[in-house]
Write a protein that holds these residues in place. Structure first.
Motif, short mmCIF file in Angstrom:
data_model
loop_
_atom_site.label_atom_id
_atom_site.label_comp_id
_atom_site.label_asym_id
_atom_site.label_seq_id
_atom_site.Cartn_x
_atom_site.Cartn_y
_atom_site.Cartn_z
N MET A 192 -3.87 -11.13 13.26
CA MET A 192 -3.76 -9.83 13.20
C MET A 192 -4.60 -8.71 12.15
SD MET A 192 -0.61 -7.27 13.99
CE MET A 192 -0.64 -6.90 15.69
N THR A 193 -4.63 -7.22 11.83
CA THR A 193 -6.00 -6.78 10.72
C THR A 193 -5.20 -5.86 10.90
OG1 THR A 193 -8.03 -7.99 11.62
CG2 THR A 193 -7.91 -6.23 9.97
N HIS A 194 -4.90 -5.17 9.62
CA HIS A 194 -3.53 -4.49 9.61
C HIS A 194 -4.58 -3.29 8.41
CE1 HIS A 194 -0.33 -6.09 10.91
NE2 HIS A 194 -0.72 -6.78 10.67
N ARG A 195 -4.45 -2.25 8.44
CA ARG A 195 -5.55 -1.26 7.04
C ARG A 195 -3.83 -0.87 6.60
NH1 ARG A 195 -9.44 3.45 8.18
NH2 ARG A 195 -10.97 3.44 5.99
N VAL A 196 -3.92 -1.06 5.09
CA VAL A 196 -3.10 -1.44 4.31
C VAL A 196 -3.30 -0.77 2.88
CG1 VAL A 196 -1.00 -2.08 5.56
CG2 VAL A 196 -2.33 -3.01 3.31
N SER A 197 -2.27 0.24 2.52
CA SER A 197 -2.81 0.04 0.76
C SER A 197 -2.07 -0.22 -0.34
CB SER A 197 -3.82 1.42 1.38
OG SER A 197 -2.16 2.30 0.79
N GLU A 198 -0.99 -0.43 0.92
CA GLU A 198 0.72 -1.31 -0.08
C GLU A 198 0.17 -2.46 -1.04
OE1 GLU A 198 1.27 0.10 2.78
OE2 GLU A 198 1.27 2.00 1.91
N LEU A 199 -0.88 -3.51 -0.38
CA LEU A 199 -0.92 -4.46 -1.09
C LEU A 199 -2.11 -4.53 -2.08
CD1 LEU A 199 0.22 -7.25 -1.03
CD2 LEU A 199 -1.59 -7.77 0.86
N THR A 200 -1.54 -5.40 -3.45
CA THR A 200 -2.66 -5.32 -4.34
C THR A 200 -2.56 -6.28 -4.99
OG1 THR A 200 -0.98 -4.18 -5.30
CG2 THR A 200 -2.20 -2.33 -4.96
N VAL A 201 -3.56 -6.64 -6.03
CA VAL A 201 -4.44 -7.59 -6.28
C VAL A 201 -4.81 -7.30 -7.54
CG1 VAL A 201 -4.32 -9.20 -4.29
CG2 VAL A 201 -6.78 -8.00 -5.17
N PRO A 202 -5.41 -8.08 -8.71
CA PRO A 202 -5.95 -7.85 -9.75
C PRO A 202 -7.04 -7.72 -10.17
CG PRO A 202 -4.19 -9.69 -10.41
CD PRO A 202 -4.19 -9.64 -8.72
N GLU A 203 -8.09 -6.05 -10.03
CA GLU A 203 -9.18 -5.72 -10.34
C GLU A 203 -10.16 -7.00 -10.11
OE1 GLU A 203 -12.11 -3.32 -8.76
OE2 GLU A 203 -9.80 -3.39 -9.34
N SER A 204 -9.80 -8.60 -11.86
CA SER A 204 -10.02 -9.33 -11.59
C SER A 204 -11.21 -10.15 -10.26
CB SER A 204 -9.78 -10.38 -12.54
OG SER A 204 -8.16 -11.13 -12.61
N ALA A 205 -9.46 -10.47 -9.60
CA ALA A 205 -8.99 -11.19 -8.02
C ALA A 205 -10.85 -10.45 -6.93
CB ALA A 205 -8.26 -11.30 -7.35
N TRP A 206 -11.00 -9.55 -7.04
CA TRP A 206 -11.99 -9.23 -6.29
C TRP A 206 -13.39 -9.68 -6.95
CZ3 TRP A 206 -10.90 -6.79 -2.27
CH2 TRP A 206 -9.40 -5.58 -2.46
N PHE A 207 -14.24 -10.55 -4.88
CA PHE A 207 -15.58 -10.64 -6.11
C PHE A 207 -16.68 -10.16 -4.76
CE2 PHE A 207 -13.32 -14.09 -3.60
CZ PHE A 207 -13.87 -14.81 -2.41
N LYS A 208 -17.84 -9.99 -5.30
CA LYS A 208 -18.66 -9.61 -4.07
C LYS A 208 -19.12 -11.03 -3.39
CE LYS A 208 -20.72 -5.70 -6.17
NZ LYS A 208 -21.20 -4.97 -6.60
N SER A 209 -19.29 -10.19 -1.74
CA SER A 209 -20.19 -11.33 -0.76
C SER A 209 -21.60 -11.99 -1.18
CB SER A 209 -20.26 -10.29 0.47
OG SER A 209 -20.92 -11.14 1.46
N SER A 210 -21.77 -13.13 -0.82
CA SER A 210 -22.80 -13.64 -1.85
C SER A 210 -23.91 -13.17 -0.93
CB SER A 210 -22.89 -14.99 -1.33
OG SER A 210 -23.09 -15.70 0.09
#
Length: 68
Positions: free
Chosen positions: A1-19
């Motif tokens: 299931m896919t949800h659109r939420v803003s409460e779940l956060t991760v550190p900025e350093s965890a994000w990476f761009k698509s190859s």
């Protein structure tokens, strides 16, 4: 299931761009792994809405994308 939420956060350093992102603008997404979910956001609007996929849904999406 896919949800659109803003409460779940991760550190900025965890994000990476698509190859597939060229770095020249255009359509880019970023992905981050949380303990029990995968988050996806628009790289141009990093503070905006995020899609959150549970691990089963993300695995199915990746499997489908690889098969194409």
């Amino acid at each position: 299931m896919t949800h659109r939420v803003s409460e779940l956060t991760v550190p900025e350093s965890a994000w990476f761009k698509s190859s597939y992102s060229s770095g020249e603008g255009g359509e880019c997404v970023e992905v981050a792994a949380a303990s029990d979910a995968v988050l996806v956001r628009d790289s141009k609007q990093s503070a905006g809405a995020r899609l959150v996929f549970d691990l089963e849904a993300w695995s199915g999406f990746v499997r489908m994308a690889v098969e194409r």
